[in-house]
Write an enzyme that holds these catalytic residues in place. Structure first.
Site, mmCIF file in Angstrom:
data_model
loop_
_atom_site.group_PDB
_atom_site.id
_atom_site.type_symbol
_atom_site.label_atom_id
_atom_site.label_comp_id
_atom_site.label_asym_id
_atom_site.label_seq_id
_atom_site.Cartn_x
_atom_site.Cartn_y
_atom_site.Cartn_z
ATOM 1 N N LYS A 77 -36.546 8.514 -26.434
ATOM 2 C CA LYS A 77 -35.704 9.423 -25.629
ATOM 3 C C LYS A 77 -35.093 8.636 -24.465
ATOM 4 O O LYS A 77 -35.790 7.848 -23.810
ATOM 5 C CB LYS A 77 -36.549 10.581 -25.117
ATOM 6 C CG LYS A 77 -35.762 11.670 -24.410
ATOM 7 C CD LYS A 77 -36.670 12.833 -24.003
ATOM 8 C CE LYS A 77 -35.905 13.933 -23.294
ATOM 9 N NZ LYS A 77 -36.796 15.021 -22.822
ATOM 10 N N SER A 152 -35.020 19.633 -24.063
ATOM 11 C CA SER A 152 -34.021 18.615 -23.855
ATOM 12 C C SER A 152 -34.070 17.465 -24.860
ATOM 13 O O SER A 152 -33.097 16.724 -25.001
ATOM 14 C CB SER A 152 -34.155 18.052 -22.441
ATOM 15 O OG SER A 152 -35.401 17.399 -22.292
ATOM 16 N N SER A 176 -39.795 20.553 -23.511
ATOM 17 C CA SER A 176 -38.816 19.684 -24.180
ATOM 18 C C SER A 176 -39.326 18.801 -25.310
ATOM 19 O O SER A 176 -38.527 18.159 -25.994
ATOM 20 C CB SER A 176 -38.120 18.798 -23.157
ATOM 21 O OG SER A 176 -37.197 19.562 -22.453
HETATM 22 N N1 GLN Z 1 -35.757 23.697 -21.021
HETATM 23 C C1 GLN Z 1 -36.510 23.484 -19.819
HETATM 24 C C2 GLN Z 1 -35.592 23.183 -18.670
HETATM 25 O O1 GLN Z 1 -34.424 23.273 -18.854
HETATM 26 C C3 GLN Z 1 -37.511 22.383 -20.020
HETATM 27 C C4 GLN Z 1 -36.899 21.064 -20.009
HETATM 28 C C5 GLN Z 1 -37.896 19.968 -20.191
HETATM 29 O O2 GLN Z 1 -39.028 20.175 -20.614
HETATM 30 N N2 GLN Z 1 -37.469 18.773 -19.811
HETATM 31 O O3 GLN Z 1 -36.006 22.876 -17.602
#
Ligand code: GLN
Length: 492
Positions: A77, A152, A176
């Site tokens: 990532k 994400s 995410s």
């Molecule tokens: N979807 C969540 C957010 O927008 C979690 C994102 C993540 O775990 N990086 O914050």
């Protein structure tokens, strides 16, 4: 070969049925064939990967004893630094920045001989649930290219589900790793907070961020988990204790006598019918294996999303202050430092990142701090207490990972609250610092898309996730007759 699990690839490498170089080349061929459609990667490091692979082959030829994942390819990532390799976090702000150091996760991968193929797409600075917030392009779900691969870490989940890599690294601040796993029919684990070093992980919300493994099987996730986990003096929040024996647990897969708690608040209204059907079916399977299913209540979870969307933006408003046009990447305009800073932030940050910085700055401002940030921290304690209470009644807790299967690209992009709701079941785990896994529970009847089953365990009991996950995975595999990705009507 590319459709095999990482464990099978490892075995083939050990038996010299295939070389690490051949394996890397086969994956790049696959990437060349399908990534123009999937768009999982932001950067491919062909030279670096092939030379790492050749190095592993040379060491094997000399008879050196190598780590289990030596020679196995991986997708990283783009939130983790890798020395000399562009690291953008999905943002224009960092375009062109080549970090001068390796994150500890990357150092550990290199030590294990893992071959890093390239960097995967993500929502800008890991803020989002669909990968549509990437400043570069969206990533497409291999099950249906018109749908999101989660976020994400949608680049990582799409890469493994389209067989571009057997393994990937994700990071999980509010879901995410787990939500992308759920919507692509793969396995993702958020380790205990502090279990995997955050050194070199570009910070979003430091008290929540955690890197972890993404894979196609529970055992593969465990192998990767052990390769990256462990104490790191460079991260002050890293836990100085032995890594739980997750590989042994994944090989055991025995839930007889285990108490499994179903969280009352994480089901029902807002959850898709087919997701709940697969969830209940998985519960029956676990019960058939001798687990005892109990219901537990975590009343404070109703406030988890609200608390998260104060804490995460607050921490992000502080963490992202470092992107000031002076130190990294982008620099726009001329004039005073303030003018350059303003012009650079205006051009470099996307809409969602700006929204969160504004929210967080407001929540932390004097006069509002106690009402917003302070209250959110108190709710965080209540959620932690709910978990502690529930774990007196059960060894692991379970829920659907995400309330729905993969939604359409564009469907929620103009409605931030609808997007935030996708994390309703994953966020409490981050707020409490405990660990959780998502694994596929099958396909929702109404749309034939994968649904995710979430298992949660207390801090430093990550092995319980793998034990329960492996048991369920084995039974589901027997029921389906083949791996879930082979059930996809057209996987690219
Ligand atoms: N979807 C969540 C957010 O927008 C979690 C994102 C993540 O775990 N990086 O914050």
């Amino acid at each position: 070969m590319i459709r095999k699990s990482a464990a099978e690839m490892s075995e083939a490498l050990t038996k010299k049925e295939v070389s690490a170089e051949e394996l890397a080349i086969a994956h790049y061929e696959r990437i060349d064939a399908v990534d123009p459609k999937v768009r999982a990667f932001l950067y491919l490091d062909r030279d670096g990967a092939l030379s790492a692979a050749k190095n592993v082959d040379a060491r094997r030829a000399k008879g050196e004893s190598l780590a289990p994942l030596a020679g196995v390819p991986l997708a990283l990532k783009d939130v983790m630094t890798q020395k000399g390799i562009p690291t953008t976090c999905g943002s224009k702000m960092l375009e062109g920045w080549r970090p001068p150091y390796d994150s500890t996760v990357v150092t550990n991968l290199k030590k294990n001989g893992v071959v890093i193929l390239g960097k995967t797409n993500m929502d800008e600075f890991a803020m989002g649930s669909s990968t549509e917030n990437s400043a570069f392009h969206p990533t497409h779900n291999p099950w249906d290219l018109t749908r999101i691969p989660g976020g994400s870490g949608g680049g990582s989940s799409a890469a493994i589900s389209s067989f571009e890599a057997p393994l990937a690294i994700g990071t999980d601040t509010g879901g995410s790793i787990r939500q992308p796993a759920a919507v692509t029919g793969t396995v993702g684990v958020k380790p205990t907070y502090g279990g995997v070093s955050r050194y070199g992980l570009v910070a979003f919300s430091s008290s929540l961020d955690q890197a972890g493994p993404c894979a196609r099987t529970v055992l593969d996730a465990a192998l990767l988990h052990e390769a990256i986990a462990g104490h790191d003096p460079k991260d002050s929040t890293s836990i100085n204790a032995p890594v739980p024996k997750v590989v042994d647990a994944a090989k055991r897969g025995d839930v007889k006598g285990m108490k499994i708690g179903v969280i009352k608040e994480l089901q029902g209204e807002g959850y898709q019918k087919g997701v709940l059907e697969r969830f209940n079916e998985s519960l029956e399977i676990l019960s058939g294996l001798g687990a005892e299913i109990v219901e537990v209540s975590c009343p404070s979870f109703d406030y988890a999303l609200a608390a998260y969307y104060l804490i995460a933006p607050s921490e992000c408003s502080s963490n992202l202050a470092r992107f000031d046009a002076m130190r990294y990447g982008l620099r726009v305009g001329e004039g005073s430092a303030e003018e350059v800073m303003n012009a650079t932030r205006e051009a470099g940050f996307g809409k969602e990142v700006k929204r969160r910085i504004i929210l967080g700055t407001y929540a932390l401002s004097s006069g509002y701090y106690d009402a917003y940030y302070g209250s959110a921290q108190k709710v965080r304690t209540l959620i932690k207490n709910d978990f502690e209470n529930a774990f007196t009644k059960a060894d692991v807790l379970v829920s659907p990972t995400a309330p729905t299967t993969a939604f359409k690209i564009g469907e929620k992009s103009n409605d931030p609250l609808a997007m935030y709701l996708n994390d309703i079941a994953t966020i409490p785990v981050n707020l409490a610092g405990i660990c959780a896994m998502s694994l596929p529970s099958g396909l929702a009847t109404e749309d034939s898309l994968p649904a995710g089953f979430q298992i949660m365990a207390p801090a430093m009991a990550d092995d319980r996730l793998y034990n329960a996950g492996a048991a369920l995975e084995r039974e589901l595999l027997a029921k389906w007759g083949k791996p879930i990705l082979d059930l996809a009507p057209e996987l690219i």
